[in-house]
Design a protein around this motif. Structure first.
Motif, PDB file in Angstrom:
ATOM      1  N   GLU A  99      -3.297  -7.023 -14.432  1.00 39.73           N
ATOM      2  CA  GLU A  99      -4.466  -6.124 -14.420  1.00 39.73           C
ATOM      3  C   GLU A  99      -4.789  -5.656 -13.005  1.00 39.73           C
ATOM      4  O   GLU A  99      -5.341  -4.576 -12.816  1.00 39.73           O
ATOM      5  N   LYS A 126      -7.355  -9.950 -22.067  1.00 41.12           N
ATOM      6  CA  LYS A 126      -6.144  -9.323 -22.610  1.00 41.12           C
ATOM      7  C   LYS A 126      -4.882 -10.165 -22.406  1.00 41.12           C
ATOM      8  O   LYS A 126      -3.796  -9.637 -22.230  1.00 41.12           O
ATOM      9  N   GLU A 141     -11.863 -10.033 -15.152  1.00 38.33           N
ATOM     10  CA  GLU A 141     -12.496  -9.908 -16.480  1.00 38.33           C
ATOM     11  C   GLU A 141     -11.499  -9.419 -17.522  1.00 38.33           C
ATOM     12  O   GLU A 141     -11.351 -10.005 -18.591  1.00 38.33           O
ATOM     13  N   LYS A 142     -10.817  -8.323 -17.195  1.00 38.19           N
ATOM     14  CA  LYS A 142      -9.856  -7.741 -18.145  1.00 38.19           C
ATOM     15  C   LYS A 142      -8.670  -8.671 -18.385  1.00 38.19           C
ATOM     16  O   LYS A 142      -8.170  -8.783 -19.498  1.00 38.19           O
ATOM     17  N   ASN A 174      -1.259  -8.618 -22.763  1.00 37.82           N
ATOM     18  CA  ASN A 174      -0.505  -8.462 -21.507  1.00 37.82           C
ATOM     19  C   ASN A 174       0.742  -9.336 -21.417  1.00 37.82           C
ATOM     20  O   ASN A 174       1.696  -8.988 -20.730  1.00 37.82           O
ATOM     21  N   GLU A 177     -12.993  -6.750 -11.770  1.00 35.87           N
ATOM     22  CA  GLU A 177     -12.647  -6.111 -13.043  1.00 35.87           C
ATOM     23  C   GLU A 177     -11.291  -6.599 -13.569  1.00 35.87           C
ATOM     24  O   GLU A 177     -11.096  -6.790 -14.771  1.00 35.87           O
TER      25      GLU A 177
END
Length: 367
Positions: free
Chosen positions: A31, A233, A228-229, A237, A225
């Motif tokens: 990410e 995911k 968090e992502k 991912n 961010e």
């Protein structure tokens, strides 16, 4: 050739949680925009799952070329299957020029084939009594093997520990002049993740501590961010499977690869939090497990479907059934995990709960 020498790595050891931890780290770094190599084991369905870049399995072609090229060397030096796999991963990550590689230890640490690397960081998730015939039968002995991945002046992150294992880690870090970070004491922030097992809370702290140190080393830029992502995911991912994974609704069906005392006790606590009428458990184990430790953890008020995972190390279903009777676990015996699962689905009503587990190989067959 020494392809591992031009790789930046994070080395991850531990009895439980090293797979989830490695995949969470990879997801966050992906990410953040990096090209991330991920080496884990065992695989569930396909050998190529062990070696990924940004969630994509290594190509069949690369695997075949590597084996064909190096076969004479492997044979003359009696290189093991695991050692070949590790060599393949390093060669692939090096040729594909990954920005960072997350390398999960196979077993133990000190003598593991992955331990030739000098990583940016070492991570040890926890210590439990598993693989005792290879690693020793006390927590200290096993901690000593895992602490073998601590390298001179390389920081180490520790997830969970006990007073016995903490002493071992501190001593080794001291000898190596390595900074040591106990994540459970240092990290308080909580993130949501698509890996929903309660046991992930420990792994998340370990991951956050590791990410914090990576940011401090200033080699990688990882924004909030991305963290968090990355947590949200992981499955998308990295393709991780078999961690409190839901396979059906009404009845709810969950599989999990937990296969030792520590892992199973946490998963059983999680089952207790679910609401259902009848619990159905499809269960199989490999033959090196200490059943006197594992079977007492299992609920007595469940219907069991005992079977043998399709693996040379699988424990015969009749032996498992007999041993389970000593612990008042009642059920039937099946000649395959698939048949056991089909029967559970046939019998279970929509307000029931089906759990599948006991071994990575059991979950692999269902997936």
């Amino acid at each position: 050739e020494n392809p591992h020498q031009n790789l930046k790595c994070i080395h991850v050891a531990g009895t439980n949680g090293k797979g989830s931890t490695s995949h969470m780290l990879a997801s966050i770094l992906q990410e953040a925009g990096y090209k991330v190599g991920l080496y884990t084991s065992p695989h569930l369905k396909d050998f190529r799952e062990r070696i990924k870049i940004n969630g994509q399995d290594i190509s069949e072609e690369f695997v075949c070329d590597f084996i064909n090229t190096n076969k004479p060397f492997f044979e003359s030096n009696e290189i093991s299957f695991f050692e070949m796999s590790v060599g393949l991963a390093f060669d692939y990550f090096s040729k594909k020029k990954v920005d960072i590689a997350i390398i999960e230890v196979g077993m133990g640490g000190r003598l593991d084939a992955t331990n030739i690397i000098t990583p940016l960081l070492s991570v040890i998730t926890n210590i439990g009594l598993d693989h005792t015939q290879f690693l020793g039968n006390t927590l200290e002995a096993i901690a000593y093997e895992k602490a073998g991945i601590i390298k001179p002046k390389i920081p180490v992150v520790i997830g969970e520990y006990t007073p016995e294992t903490k002493r071992v880690f501190l001593a080794k870090a001291d000898t190596c002049n390595s900074a040591i970070y106990f994540a459970s004491e240092l990290i308080s922030k909580a993130y949501r993740s698509d890996l929903i097992g309660d046991y992930q809370n420990h792994n998340k702290k370990t991951v956050l501590q590791t990410i914090e140190l990576l940011i401090n080393q200033k080699e990688f830029s990882i924004k909030e961010e991305a963290i968090e992502k990355g947590f949200l995911k992981v499955i998308n991912n990295t393709g991780l499977q078999g961690r409190w994974q839901q396979l059906g609704q009404s009845p709810k069906i969950i599989c999990d690869t937990a296969h030792n005392k520590e892992g199973l006790s946490i998963v059983m606590q999680q089952i207790e939090k679910e609401s259902f009428e009848t619990l159905h458990i499809v269960f199989g184990v490999v033959n090196d497990k200490n059943l006197d430790e594992i079977l007492p953890l299992l609920p007595k008020n469940a219907i069991y479907y005992f079977s043998k995972p399709n693996n040379p190390r699988g424990l015969n279903e009749h032996d498992l059934y007999k041993k389970a009777l000593d612990f008042n676990l009642k059920g039937e015996v099946f000649n395959s995990i698939t048949n056991a699962y089909e029967k559970a689905k046939q019998i279970a009503k929509e307000n029931d709960f089906i759990y599948i587990g006991g071994s990575t190989f059991v979950v692999a067959e269902i997936l």
